[in-house]
Design a protein around this motif. Structure first.
Motif, PDB file in Angstrom:
ATOM      1  N   ARG A 165      -0.770   1.602  -4.250  1.00  0.00           N
ATOM      2  CA  ARG A 165      -0.928   2.789  -4.886  1.00  0.00           C
ATOM      3  C   ARG A 165      -2.253   3.179  -4.660  1.00  0.00           C
ATOM      4  O   ARG A 165      -2.596   4.410  -4.339  1.00  0.00           O
ATOM      5  CB  ARG A 165      -0.397   2.604  -6.392  1.00  0.00           C
ATOM      6  CG  ARG A 165      -0.912   3.932  -7.141  1.00  0.00           C
ATOM      7  CD  ARG A 165      -0.525   3.893  -8.551  1.00  0.00           C
ATOM      8  NE  ARG A 165      -0.795   2.330  -9.306  1.00  0.00           N
ATOM      9  CZ  ARG A 165      -2.078   2.166  -9.552  1.00  0.00           C
ATOM     10  NH1 ARG A 165      -3.016   2.779  -9.328  1.00  0.00           N
ATOM     11  NH2 ARG A 165      -2.250   0.848 -10.136  1.00  0.00           N
ATOM     12  N   LYS A 166      -3.411   2.281  -5.112  1.00  0.00           N
ATOM     13  CA  LYS A 166      -4.867   2.787  -4.909  1.00  0.00           C
ATOM     14  C   LYS A 166      -5.259   3.171  -3.536  1.00  0.00           C
ATOM     15  O   LYS A 166      -5.702   4.265  -3.308  1.00  0.00           O
ATOM     16  CB  LYS A 166      -5.495   1.649  -5.076  1.00  0.00           C
ATOM     17  CG  LYS A 166      -6.952   1.789  -5.149  1.00  0.00           C
ATOM     18  CD  LYS A 166      -7.908   0.427  -5.417  1.00  0.00           C
ATOM     19  CE  LYS A 166      -9.193   0.810  -5.176  1.00  0.00           C
ATOM     20  NZ  LYS A 166      -9.908  -0.721  -5.410  1.00  0.00           N
ATOM     21  N   GLN A 167      -4.544   2.606  -2.240  1.00  0.00           N
ATOM     22  CA  GLN A 167      -4.778   3.032  -0.941  1.00  0.00           C
ATOM     23  C   GLN A 167      -4.134   4.628  -0.993  1.00  0.00           C
ATOM     24  O   GLN A 167      -4.670   5.494  -0.145  1.00  0.00           O
ATOM     25  CB  GLN A 167      -4.218   2.037   0.091  1.00  0.00           C
ATOM     26  CG  GLN A 167      -4.883   0.857   0.228  1.00  0.00           C
ATOM     27  CD  GLN A 167      -6.089   1.147   0.967  1.00  0.00           C
ATOM     28  OE1 GLN A 167      -6.218   2.107   2.117  1.00  0.00           O
ATOM     29  NE2 GLN A 167      -7.199   0.671   0.456  1.00  0.00           N
ATOM     30  N   LEU A 168      -3.049   4.758  -1.320  1.00  0.00           N
ATOM     31  CA  LEU A 168      -2.250   6.045  -1.191  1.00  0.00           C
ATOM     32  C   LEU A 168      -2.960   7.154  -1.947  1.00  0.00           C
ATOM     33  O   LEU A 168      -2.699   8.181  -1.290  1.00  0.00           O
ATOM     34  CB  LEU A 168      -0.757   5.842  -1.504  1.00  0.00           C
ATOM     35  CG  LEU A 168      -0.042   5.044  -0.542  1.00  0.00           C
ATOM     36  CD1 LEU A 168       1.266   4.673  -1.087  1.00  0.00           C
ATOM     37  CD2 LEU A 168       0.065   5.628   0.711  1.00  0.00           C
ATOM     38  N   SER A 183       4.445   8.061  -6.737  1.00  0.00           N
ATOM     39  CA  SER A 183       5.489   8.289  -7.704  1.00  0.00           C
ATOM     40  C   SER A 183       6.394   6.948  -7.972  1.00  0.00           C
ATOM     41  O   SER A 183       7.008   6.220  -8.775  1.00  0.00           O
ATOM     42  CB  SER A 183       6.212   9.515  -7.878  1.00  0.00           C
ATOM     43  OG  SER A 183       7.026   9.671  -8.916  1.00  0.00           O
ATOM     44  N   MET A 184       6.787   6.618  -6.611  1.00  0.00           N
ATOM     45  CA  MET A 184       7.934   5.362  -6.622  1.00  0.00           C
ATOM     46  C   MET A 184       7.244   4.234  -7.028  1.00  0.00           C
ATOM     47  O   MET A 184       7.781   3.315  -7.649  1.00  0.00           O
ATOM     48  CB  MET A 184       8.413   5.396  -5.125  1.00  0.00           C
ATOM     49  CG  MET A 184       9.642   6.527  -4.854  1.00  0.00           C
ATOM     50  SD  MET A 184      10.318   6.073  -3.198  1.00  0.00           S
ATOM     51  CE  MET A 184       8.931   6.807  -1.956  1.00  0.00           C
ATOM     52  N   ALA A 205      16.047   5.336  -4.294  1.00  0.00           N
ATOM     53  CA  ALA A 205      15.105   6.428  -3.901  1.00  0.00           C
ATOM     54  C   ALA A 205      14.318   5.572  -2.839  1.00  0.00           C
ATOM     55  O   ALA A 205      13.748   6.148  -1.674  1.00  0.00           O
ATOM     56  CB  ALA A 205      14.346   6.771  -4.994  1.00  0.00           C
ATOM     57  N   THR A 206      13.920   4.457  -3.070  1.00  0.00           N
ATOM     58  CA  THR A 206      13.118   3.603  -2.203  1.00  0.00           C
ATOM     59  C   THR A 206      13.610   3.155  -0.958  1.00  0.00           C
ATOM     60  O   THR A 206      13.193   3.406   0.138  1.00  0.00           O
ATOM     61  CB  THR A 206      12.724   2.446  -2.683  1.00  0.00           C
ATOM     62  OG1 THR A 206      11.960   2.625  -4.158  1.00  0.00           O
ATOM     63  CG2 THR A 206      11.667   1.661  -2.016  1.00  0.00           C
ATOM     64  N   GLU A 232       6.454  -0.232 -10.794  1.00  0.00           N
ATOM     65  CA  GLU A 232       5.180  -0.955 -11.958  1.00  0.00           C
ATOM     66  C   GLU A 232       5.929  -0.879 -13.201  1.00  0.00           C
ATOM     67  O   GLU A 232       5.922  -2.140 -13.764  1.00  0.00           O
ATOM     68  CB  GLU A 232       4.106  -0.211 -11.619  1.00  0.00           C
ATOM     69  CG  GLU A 232       3.295  -0.632 -10.499  1.00  0.00           C
ATOM     70  CD  GLU A 232       1.858   0.058 -10.393  1.00  0.00           C
ATOM     71  OE1 GLU A 232       0.901  -0.489 -10.027  1.00  0.00           O
ATOM     72  OE2 GLU A 232       1.716   1.540 -10.900  1.00  0.00           O
ATOM     73  N   THR A 233       6.395   0.187 -13.517  1.00  0.00           N
ATOM     74  CA  THR A 233       7.115   0.061 -14.863  1.00  0.00           C
ATOM     75  C   THR A 233       8.297  -0.800 -14.872  1.00  0.00           C
ATOM     76  O   THR A 233       8.352  -1.655 -15.981  1.00  0.00           O
ATOM     77  CB  THR A 233       7.770   1.596 -15.022  1.00  0.00           C
ATOM     78  OG1 THR A 233       6.442   2.344 -15.020  1.00  0.00           O
ATOM     79  CG2 THR A 233       8.365   1.446 -16.676  1.00  0.00           C
TER      80      THR A 233
END
Length: 125
Positions: free
Chosen positions: A54-57, A26-27, A7-8, A32-33
């Motif tokens: 993630r925080k930026q997005l 989501s990716m 996916a990435t 992270e998981t």
């Protein structure tokens, strides 16, 4: 982990800029998981940068230069750990290259400790 790679890398091959922020988040949460329980040098920095990205997005007004710097730093870090990975080393190296090619390093980038302190992880299936 293979699905995460596919996916990435597909997102980078199609042009990461056209990926919706919610899809990118989501990716990032999947990654992270995936890396939460990995114990190799460099992985904590990657987790920290994933949180900052993630925080930026998720922000109402994301900073494009900061995102580019984070992506470049992630590319460098992922490439470095690819040789130490027990499996998927080549895929990690390809991902690191894609990240590096998409980002632009900045010398004065600050660490986002708040984002690093609150990673979002999906429950393992």
């Amino acid at each position: 982990m293979a699905i995460r790679f596919a996916a990435t890398l597909n997102a980078f091959n199609r042009g990461i800029e056209s990926t919706r922020p919610t899809t990118a988040v989501s990716m990032i949460e999947d990654w992270e998981t995936a890396i939460a329980d990995i114990e190799i040098p460099g992985i904590k920095g990657i987790a920290r940068d994933l949180g900052a990205l993630r925080k930026q997005l998720e922000s109402a007004s994301p900073d494009g230069e900061r995102i580019s710097a984070i992506v470049a730093r992630l590319g460098e870090a992922v490439t470095k750990i690819s040789d130490r990975a027990e499996s998927n080393g080549e895929k990690l190296k390809n991902l690191g290259t894609a990240l590096s090619d998409s980002g632009e390093a900045q010398q004065d980038e600050e660490e986002d400790t708040a984002a690093a302190a609150s990673p979002k992880r999906r429950k393992a299936a």
